[in-house]
Design an enzyme around this catalytic site. Structure first.
Site, PDB file in Angstrom:
ATOM      1  N   TRP A 102       0.827  -1.212   0.000  1.00 40.72           N
ATOM      2  CA  TRP A 102       0.000   0.000   0.000  1.00 40.72           C
ATOM      3  C   TRP A 102       0.857   1.256   0.000  1.00 40.72           C
ATOM      4  O   TRP A 102       0.547   2.222  -0.680  1.00 40.72           O
ATOM      5  CB  TRP A 102      -1.008  -0.020   1.149  1.00 40.72           C
ATOM      6  CG  TRP A 102      -2.074  -1.045   0.874  1.00 40.72           C
ATOM      7  CD1 TRP A 102      -2.315  -2.188   1.584  1.00 40.72           C
ATOM      8  CD2 TRP A 102      -2.999  -1.055  -0.225  1.00 40.72           C
ATOM      9  NE1 TRP A 102      -3.337  -2.897   0.988  1.00 40.72           N
ATOM     10  CE2 TRP A 102      -3.774  -2.235  -0.106  1.00 40.72           C
ATOM     11  CE3 TRP A 102      -3.255  -0.193  -1.295  1.00 40.72           C
ATOM     12  CZ2 TRP A 102      -4.790  -2.561  -1.022  1.00 40.72           C
ATOM     13  CZ3 TRP A 102      -4.261  -0.515  -2.207  1.00 40.72           C
ATOM     14  CH2 TRP A 102      -5.012  -1.685  -2.064  1.00 40.72           C
ATOM     15  N   ASP A 172      -2.110   6.642   6.324  1.00 45.51           N
ATOM     16  CA  ASP A 172      -3.120   5.741   5.762  1.00 45.51           C
ATOM     17  C   ASP A 172      -3.496   4.743   6.849  1.00 45.51           C
ATOM     18  O   ASP A 172      -2.729   3.839   7.175  1.00 45.51           O
ATOM     19  CB  ASP A 172      -2.522   5.024   4.537  1.00 45.51           C
ATOM     20  CG  ASP A 172      -3.508   4.035   3.898  1.00 45.51           C
ATOM     21  OD1 ASP A 172      -4.599   3.837   4.455  1.00 45.51           O
ATOM     22  OD2 ASP A 172      -3.155   3.469   2.836  1.00 45.51           O
ATOM     23  N   LYS A 196     -12.705  -1.778   5.465  1.00 48.56           N
ATOM     24  CA  LYS A 196     -11.914  -2.717   6.250  1.00 48.56           C
ATOM     25  C   LYS A 196     -12.461  -2.798   7.676  1.00 48.56           C
ATOM     26  O   LYS A 196     -12.902  -3.823   8.120  1.00 48.56           O
ATOM     27  CB  LYS A 196     -10.440  -2.305   6.279  1.00 48.56           C
ATOM     28  CG  LYS A 196      -9.842  -1.961   4.913  1.00 48.56           C
ATOM     29  CD  LYS A 196      -9.501  -3.179   4.077  1.00 48.56           C
ATOM     30  CE  LYS A 196      -9.240  -2.888   2.611  1.00 48.56           C
ATOM     31  NZ  LYS A 196      -8.140  -2.006   2.321  1.00 48.56           N
TER      32      LYS A 196
END
Ligand SMILES: *Cc1c(COP(=O)(O)O)cnc(C)c1O
Length: 360
Positions: A102, A172, A196
């Site tokens: 990511w 993030d 998530k």
């Protein structure tokens, strides 16, 4: 059919209480005679839903008054671009910690807009650790420092917060937001896709300090400018109304569980159960450095990858799904977000123990 034990990395399991409440309110929300999906986003009913959601999120994370909460769309992936667009502020470059899949995507996106300085990378060890702050140095003139609090694919989680002084810290938190208390005041901006650990896909949450809003140089297109959304209370265009509603129910559920300190305790307990088993096993293995292991996403491999399919089949027969690891790393991955019960993790560990006995 009953509900499965869902170890998906995202979209992921939601609290059953929340789903039941949403089901009960589906046709008629609080006597309004309509579903939340059918409401005007500017009507008083939906405004009250959005305000309650924001209020509860602020309470859960103790968000200081000088931070705006934005309910956006486009996923964390759009934030990979909105962050440099808004926060470079005319400076030549920004700094990034490279910790896995990511972070890599965030870095790639930022390179389109300015220089990217990789302050530290864990690539040397296959992204199995979080680089300690003592091993890297931050340029005080850099626009911001970006890091990925939890690498959803690699299963690496920062158990500490980088110290950046006056340099805005950007994070993030897509896969570990609301899993533990966070000192928001240490950050310039926090963002997370909802699917998530919050709610349905389609909603992205951005928590941004006031002074970082409206600083984009050149002025960004309206939809990509935090100022547009902050000024319009996230209603510049139609927001993800149903996603905001479900997120709001999840926030209420979290408050009922005792808030984030209580969630953290449960999450530690769940992760410990799984890691303790992995560490004594001679058949299963987790590759991540102990102090950097994720409480949310636990990747593991079998001694013999040829047994992967059989392991997954046996899990399915026991009602456990989505254990296959990300295609980029292989093996298995158990995502054990807030809504995963300790019983679910116990069922997995029991199955793994049994599997090891019969195949080890
Ligand atoms: C899932 C994920 C993303 C991407 O989210 P999208 O909503 O698909 O854009 C980004 N960062 C992390 C840490 C993630 O887990």
């Amino acid at each position: 059919m009953g509900r499965v034990i869902n170890f998906s990395a995202g979209p992921a399991v939601l609290p059953e209480d929340v789903l039941r409440q949403a089901a009960a309110e589906m046709l008629d929300w609080h006597g309004s005679g309509q579903s939340v999906m059918e409401m005007s986003h500017r009507g008083k009913e939906f405004i009250s839903i959005a305000e309650a959601a924001e209020g509860d999120l602020r309470e859960l994370l103790a968000i200081p008054a000088n931070y705006k909460v934005l309910f956006l769309q486009g996923g964390a992936t759009l934030q990979f671009e909105m962050i440099p667009i808004n926060l470079l502020r005319g400076k030549p470059g920004a700094s990034y910690l490279h910790t896995g899949e990511w972070a890599k995507k965030a870095i790639k996106a930022a390179k389109t807009f300015g220089q990217v300085n990789i302050v530290a990378s864990a690539e040397d060890a296959g992204f199995t650790y979080a680089p300690a702050q003592s091993t890297w140095k931050l340029d005080p003139e850099t626009a911001y420092l970006h890091y990925t609090a939890n690498e959803t694919i690699g299963g690496v989680e920062f158990q500490w917060v980088p110290e950046t002084g006056k340099v805005p810290l950007v994070c993030d938190m897509s896969s570990n937001i609301l899993s533990r208390p966070v000192d928001v005041a240490k950050y310039g901006l926090i963002y997370a896709g909802a699917q998530k650990n919050i709610g349905p896909a389609g909603l992205t949450i951005v928590i941004v300090r006031d002074d970082l809003i409206g600083q984009g140089q050149p002025t960004p297109p309206a939809m990509l400018d935090y100022k547009t959304h902050a000024d319009a209370d996230s209603m510049y265009n139609t927001p993800a109304t149903y996603g905001i509603y479900i997120a709001g129910l999840v926030f209420q559920w979290l408050k009922k569980q005792g808030g984030l300190a209580a969630m953290e305790k449960k999450n530690i307990e769940k992760a410990q159960l799984l890691y303790d088993f992995l560490d004594q096993s001679k058949f299963f293995k987790n590759p991540v450095r102990k102090q950097d292991r994720s409480r949310m996403n636990v990747p593991f491999t079998l001694k013999d990858a040829a047994l992967d399919e059989e392991f997954l089949k046996g899990a399915k027969a026991r009602n456990m799904v989505q254990l296959k690891g990300h295609r980029s790393v292989g093996g298995m991955r158990a995502s054990i977000y807030n809504a995963m019960s300790i019983e679910g993790v116990r069922a997995l560990v029991d199955y793994m123990r049994e599997f090891e006995k019969s195949h080890g």
